[in-house]
Design an enzyme around this catalytic site. Structure first.
Site, PDB file in Angstrom:
ATOM      1  N   VAL A   1       1.291  -1.111  -0.201  1.00  0.00           N
ATOM      2  CA  VAL A   1       0.200   0.103  -0.562  1.00  0.00           C
ATOM      3  C   VAL A   1       0.720   1.257  -0.038  1.00  0.00           C
ATOM      4  CG1 VAL A   1      -1.646   1.199   1.508  1.00  0.00           C
ATOM      5  CG2 VAL A   1      -2.168  -1.256   1.013  1.00  0.00           C
TER       6      VAL A   1
ATOM      7  N   LEU B   1     -17.853 -13.507  -7.621  1.00  0.00           N
ATOM      8  CA  LEU B   1     -17.983 -14.608  -7.530  1.00  0.00           C
ATOM      9  C   LEU B   1     -17.985 -15.549  -8.456  1.00  0.00           C
ATOM     10  CD1 LEU B   1     -22.153 -13.265  -7.352  1.00  0.00           C
ATOM     11  CD2 LEU B   1     -21.042 -14.661  -5.533  1.00  0.00           C
TER      12      LEU B   1
ATOM     13  N   GLY C   1      -6.758 -15.769  -0.907  1.00  0.00           N
ATOM     14  CA  GLY C   1      -5.109 -16.157   0.441  1.00  0.00           C
ATOM     15  C   GLY C   1      -4.915 -14.326   0.283  1.00  0.00           C
TER      16      GLY C   1
ATOM     17  N   CYS D   1      -4.675 -10.383   3.160  1.00  0.00           N
ATOM     18  CA  CYS D   1      -6.112  -9.275   3.595  1.00  0.00           C
ATOM     19  C   CYS D   1      -6.891  -9.824   3.882  1.00  0.00           C
ATOM     20  CB  CYS D   1      -6.208  -8.097   2.333  1.00  0.00           C
ATOM     21  SG  CYS D   1      -4.816  -7.569   1.885  1.00  0.00           S
TER      22      CYS D   1
ATOM     23  N   LYS E   1      -3.374 -15.288  -6.563  1.00  0.00           N
ATOM     24  CA  LYS E   1      -4.245 -14.860  -7.654  1.00  0.00           C
ATOM     25  C   LYS E   1      -2.849 -14.009  -9.003  1.00  0.00           C
ATOM     26  CE  LYS E   1      -4.374  -9.963  -6.771  1.00  0.00           C
ATOM     27  NZ  LYS E   1      -5.843  -8.986  -6.677  1.00  0.00           N
TER      28      LYS E   1
HETATM   29  C1  UGA Z   1      -8.134  -7.169  -1.499  1.00  0.00           C
HETATM   30  C2  UGA Z   1      -9.716  -6.196  -1.613  1.00  0.00           C
HETATM   31  O1  UGA Z   1      -9.795  -6.913  -2.872  1.00  0.00           O
HETATM   32  C3  UGA Z   1      -8.502  -4.486  -1.550  1.00  0.00           C
HETATM   33  O2  UGA Z   1      -9.906  -3.828  -2.390  1.00  0.00           O
HETATM   34  C4  UGA Z   1      -8.229  -4.689  -0.424  1.00  0.00           C
HETATM   35  O3  UGA Z   1      -7.434  -3.188  -0.886  1.00  0.00           O
HETATM   36  C5  UGA Z   1      -6.798  -5.512  -0.095  1.00  0.00           C
HETATM   37  O4  UGA Z   1      -7.962  -6.630   0.291  1.00  0.00           O
HETATM   38  C6  UGA Z   1      -5.951  -4.882   1.342  1.00  0.00           C
HETATM   39  O5  UGA Z   1      -7.215  -4.799   2.158  1.00  0.00           O
HETATM   40  O6  UGA Z   1      -5.300  -4.073   1.065  1.00  0.00           O
HETATM   41  P1  UGA Z   1      -6.044  -8.226  -2.584  1.00  0.00           P
HETATM   42  O7  UGA Z   1      -6.715  -9.061  -1.755  1.00  0.00           O
HETATM   43  O8  UGA Z   1      -5.302  -7.811  -3.157  1.00  0.00           O
HETATM   44  O9  UGA Z   1      -7.364  -6.740  -2.538  1.00  0.00           O
HETATM   45  O10 UGA Z   1      -7.166  -9.279  -3.620  1.00  0.00           O
HETATM   46  P2  UGA Z   1      -8.340  -9.304  -4.121  1.00  0.00           P
HETATM   47  O11 UGA Z   1      -8.266  -9.221  -5.563  1.00  0.00           O
HETATM   48  O12 UGA Z   1      -9.218  -8.511  -3.461  1.00  0.00           O
HETATM   49  O13 UGA Z   1      -8.310 -11.041  -4.443  1.00  0.00           O
HETATM   50  C7  UGA Z   1      -8.471 -12.114  -2.952  1.00  0.00           C
HETATM   51  C8  UGA Z   1      -8.790 -13.374  -2.873  1.00  0.00           C
HETATM   52  O14 UGA Z   1      -9.996 -13.926  -2.648  1.00  0.00           O
HETATM   53  C9  UGA Z   1      -7.335 -14.002  -4.134  1.00  0.00           C
HETATM   54  O15 UGA Z   1      -6.803 -15.122  -3.480  1.00  0.00           O
HETATM   55  C10 UGA Z   1      -8.253 -14.189  -5.504  1.00  0.00           C
HETATM   56  O16 UGA Z   1      -7.970 -15.345  -6.076  1.00  0.00           O
HETATM   57  C11 UGA Z   1      -9.758 -14.834  -4.524  1.00  0.00           C
HETATM   58  N1  UGA Z   1     -11.083 -14.073  -5.371  1.00  0.00           N
HETATM   59  C12 UGA Z   1     -11.089 -13.092  -5.837  1.00  0.00           C
HETATM   60  C13 UGA Z   1     -11.533 -15.426  -5.468  1.00  0.00           C
HETATM   61  O17 UGA Z   1     -11.698 -16.559  -5.357  1.00  0.00           O
HETATM   62  N2  UGA Z   1     -13.516 -15.544  -6.567  1.00  0.00           N
HETATM   63  C14 UGA Z   1     -12.820 -13.947  -6.754  1.00  0.00           C
HETATM   64  O18 UGA Z   1     -14.381 -13.711  -8.113  1.00  0.00           O
HETATM   65  C15 UGA Z   1     -12.362 -13.030  -6.973  1.00  0.00           C
END
Ligand code: UGA
Length: 427
Positions: A11, A249, A256, A259, A320
């Site tokens: 961040v 979804l 993972g 956050c 991811k």
């Molecule tokens: C997340 C939030 O999306 C951000 O808005 C926030 O700022 C950040 O946490 C934080 O608190 O700093 P991030 O952890 O970078 O961001 O990643 P995401 O894109 O949100 O994905 C999180 C996890 O969810 C990944 O493991 C991804 O594979 C999983 N995911 C996401 C799914 O399994 N399915 C989905 O439809 C979306």
């Protein structure tokens, strides 16, 4: 404006670089000497699209240091972006923020403001304001401005936010934050101003709700497999209801990163302190942990419990795509479990490195002598793997934890294909 950012992690670094891009002068402070030395030499500690270019472009507006020198008192704004890890007892560790506050107090001028971007328990920024007021007679206002950038698209997220949240107490401080963000040209409805506690709650509630959506679709996908329903149709039907929404979804092997796992647990713990049980969030965490186990068991059951000396290709290590971050990545659990059962693993990831597993540098090299393929992360470059490579798998079987091959009809090449939310007969 002259801005000093403390904590040059994901961040802090992305925010610093983007604020420089918006025209501000930024001093970036981090205790990690090696990280700072590297950044001075343009060696960036994380992989994040567009970050390197933007650092180079804004070099003259970015200074990297390990601490502030005394009497360096020309900052309009201090930003706190230090980590807030969870301790063993479930409480959030806030010590780094207090240390930063002490450093700010020594180096600030009257009427500067502190913007806290770190995720902190509800009520903390009010406590921080009291702590500061007790230590100095200078006027130093605390703002809660949680960050919503995602790894992998952090720069675009920062520069084009859907909304920004500003928790504040003093109008003077609010005006300064708005000035800092002015060059984003946000519409009024994109700027949400609140009290400090609500801003903190918005951050936890947002991450927990997104995590809940993922656990929900993952559980529905398991049931689809058992009931001969197809998650692709189900998702299409579900998400065409605007009340439900189209995003977050995608089923898979669980969320993972640094956050969602941390913030969901922290929110449950915060609620416990008020004798409130957050049943939905507890279930979200539980379902997430079960999801990767369910996937691993699918693999082990296919081999009737015996995977000794089998060689698995594991595509994707990062939690991811578009990041090299391994924190809380489902791939690690897969590696641990399969190697415990004496299987061999050959991993490939475009950016992430993990020293506990054999890794190849080219995707093709993984296929030389392997029995089975597992997909753990949906990197773009995996999606069009040549079917001739897939046919080299000795056991002709693929376990796709991210449904990237769902429309490739691999059956016609004699391959068994197991994905999420669709049973083998349906593929
Ligand atoms: C997340 C939030 O999306 C951000 O808005 C926030 O700022 C950040 O946490 C934080 O608190 O700093 P991030 O952890 O970078 O961001 O990643 P995401 O894109 O949100 O994905 C999180 C996890 O969810 C990944 O493991 C991804 O594979 C999983 N995911 C996401 C799914 O399994 N399915 C989905 O439809 C979306």
């Amino acid at each position: 404006m002259n801005i000093c950012v403390f904590g040059i992690g994901y961040v802090g670094l992305c925010a610093s670089v983007c604020l420089a891009q918006l025209g501000h002068n930024i001093v970036c402070i981090d205790k990690d000497n090696k990280k700072i030395e590297n950044l001075k030499n343009n060696i960036v500690p994380i992989f994040e699209p567009k970050l390197n270019e933007l650092i180079l472009k804004n070099k003259n507006k970015l200074i990297f240091k390990t601490n502030l020198e005394n009497n360096e008192k020309n900052f309009d704004i201090f930003i706190i972006a230090t980590g807030t890890p969870t301790q063993k007892n479930g409480e959030v560790d806030l010590s780094a923020i207090y240390n930063v506050a002490d450093e700010i107090i020594k180096n600030c001028k009257n009427n500067s403001i502190i913007i806290n971007k770190s995720t902190v328990p509800i009520g903390f920024n009010n406590k921080l304001q009291d702590y500061i007021n007790a230590k100095t007679n200078l006027k130093l206002d605390v703002i809660s401005n949680p960050e919503f950038l995602r790894q992998g698209s952090a720069i675009d997220d920062f520069l084009n936010p859907e909304r920004i949240i500003i928790g504040y107490k003093s109008d003077f401080a609010l005006k300064k934050v708005l000035k800092m963000y002015k060059a984003l040209n946000l519409k009024d409805e994109q700027i949400i101003t609140t009290d400090l506690n609500s801003a903190e709650m918005i951050k936890y509630a947002s991450n927990s709700f997104l995590a809940l959506k993922i656990s929900f679709i993952n559980e529905i996908s398991k049931l689809c497999e058992k009931t001969n329903a197809d998650i692709e149709y189900v998702k299409k039907g579900l998400t065409s209801d605007s009340r439900i929404g189209k995003k977050f979804l995608n089923c898979g092997i669980g969320f993972g990163g640094s956050c969602f796992p941390k913030d969901t647990k922290a929110l449950v713990n915060i609620a416990n302190n008020y004798d409130i049980e957050l049943k939905t969030i507890k279930a979200t965490i539980e379902a997430n942990e079960a999801q990767v186990d369910y996937f691993i068991n699918k693999i082990i059951n296919f081999y009737k419990g015996n995977i000794k000396d089998k060689t698995f290709i594991l595509l994707g290590l990062s939690f991811k795509p578009n990041t090299n971050d391994l924190r809380e990545a489902p791939s690690i659990k897969i590696i641990d479990k399969l190697t415990d059962l004496n299987a061999n693993i050959i991993a490939y990831d475009p950016k992430a490195k993990y020293d506990k597993v054999k890794q190849v540098n080219k995707i093709n090299d993984a296929f030389n002598d392997a029995d089975c393929l597992i997909i753990a992360t949906e990197w773009e470059e995996f999606k069009n793997i040549d079917v001739e490579l897939l046919k080299k798998l000795k056991d002709k079987v693929i376990f796709d934890g991210r449904n990237i091959f769902i429309n490739r009809n691999l059956k016609k090449y004699g391959l068994k294909y197991y994905c999420i939310g669709k049973n083998e007969q349906q593929n």
